[in-house]
Structures are given as C-alpha cells and as structure tokens.
Scaffold this motif. Structure first.
Motif, mmCIF file in Angstrom:
data_model
loop_
_atom_site.group_PDB
_atom_site.id
_atom_site.type_symbol
_atom_site.label_atom_id
_atom_site.label_comp_id
_atom_site.label_asym_id
_atom_site.label_seq_id
_atom_site.Cartn_x
_atom_site.Cartn_y
_atom_site.Cartn_z
ATOM 1 N N ILE A 113 42.562 39.011 37.622
ATOM 2 C CA ILE A 113 42.871 37.816 38.415
ATOM 3 C C ILE A 113 43.087 38.154 39.887
ATOM 4 N N TYR A 114 43.710 39.301 40.190
ATOM 5 C CA TYR A 114 43.935 39.668 41.590
ATOM 6 C C TYR A 114 42.602 39.776 42.333
ATOM 7 N N GLY A 115 41.640 40.435 41.730
ATOM 8 C CA GLY A 115 40.328 40.580 42.352
ATOM 9 C C GLY A 115 39.642 39.241 42.547
ATOM 10 N N LYS A 116 39.764 38.348 41.570
ATOM 11 C CA LYS A 116 39.156 37.020 41.686
ATOM 12 C C LYS A 116 39.784 36.227 42.822
ATOM 13 N N VAL A 117 41.106 36.258 42.909
ATOM 14 C CA VAL A 117 41.800 35.523 43.972
ATOM 15 C C VAL A 117 41.444 36.111 45.331
ATOM 16 N N TYR A 118 41.482 37.433 45.438
ATOM 17 C CA TYR A 118 41.165 38.087 46.710
ATOM 18 C C TYR A 118 39.737 37.785 47.155
ATOM 19 N N SER A 119 38.801 37.911 46.245
ATOM 20 C CA SER A 119 37.398 37.668 46.565
ATOM 21 C C SER A 119 37.160 36.213 46.972
ATOM 22 N N THR A 120 37.757 35.293 46.239
ATOM 23 C CA THR A 120 37.597 33.874 46.547
ATOM 24 C C THR A 120 38.205 33.548 47.897
ATOM 25 N N TRP A 121 39.395 34.089 48.162
ATOM 26 C CA TRP A 121 40.062 33.844 49.450
ATOM 27 C C TRP A 121 39.237 34.417 50.596
ATOM 28 N N LYS A 122 38.736 35.633 50.414
ATOM 29 C CA LYS A 122 37.968 36.294 51.465
ATOM 30 C C LYS A 122 36.665 35.551 51.755
ATOM 31 N N ASN A 123 36.048 34.994 50.733
ATOM 32 C CA ASN A 123 34.752 34.335 50.893
ATOM 33 C C ASN A 123 34.849 32.828 51.123
#
Length: 84
Positions: free
Chosen positions: A54-64
């Motif tokens: 979930i951390y990677g999904k949130v980070y990636s979504t926020w960054k993009n």
C-alpha cells in the motif's frame, strides 16, 4: 439487509414497505450489495491499509497525480518551480 446487518438499524425509519425507495437510498442499497459481493470499488480505490504494497501504491499515485488541471495555470506553476 437490515436483518443481515448490511445496513444500520437507523434505516428502519427511512424504509417504507410497499413504497418506492428514494434515489439516495437506492444508491446506498446498490452500493452495499455490490460491496458485499466484492464488486464495488470506489473511484479512487488503491487498496487496504493492511496491503503489503500500500505504501508504494500511495506514493506512486501521489507522485504521478496531476493536481492542477488547468493547463495555463500549470505552465505558470512549472515556470515558477524551475526558477527556484
């Protein structure tokens, strides 16, 4: 649905037997049925907090994420960001 605890007891006051439901209540009922069958995902659904990734999904979504949708405003902000 109330007996099976898919809806709270407070809905007993809203639901009238032999009468049509309101559009709002119909939307709630349909959403609950879909969720019960695992077929409903909100528009911005990424996963559960307990998911390992979930951390990677949130980070990636926020960054993009494109937070500014107005292209002219985005150009100004990008230009100002480059000046920093």
């Amino acid at each position: 649905m109330i007996d099976s605890e898919l809806l709270p007891q407070s809905y007993c006051k809203i639901i009238q037997l032999n009468e049509a439901v309101t559009p709002e209540l119909a939307a709630v009922l349909l959403t609950k049925v879909l969720a019960f069958h695992g077929e409903y995902l909100p528009a911005n659904y990424l996963g559960y907090i307990t998911d390992e990734d979930i951390y990677g999904k949130v980070y990636s979504t926020w960054k993009n994420a494109k937070l500014i949708k107005d292209t002219k405003l985005l150009e100004v902000v990008d230009h100002l960001y480059c000046l920093c």
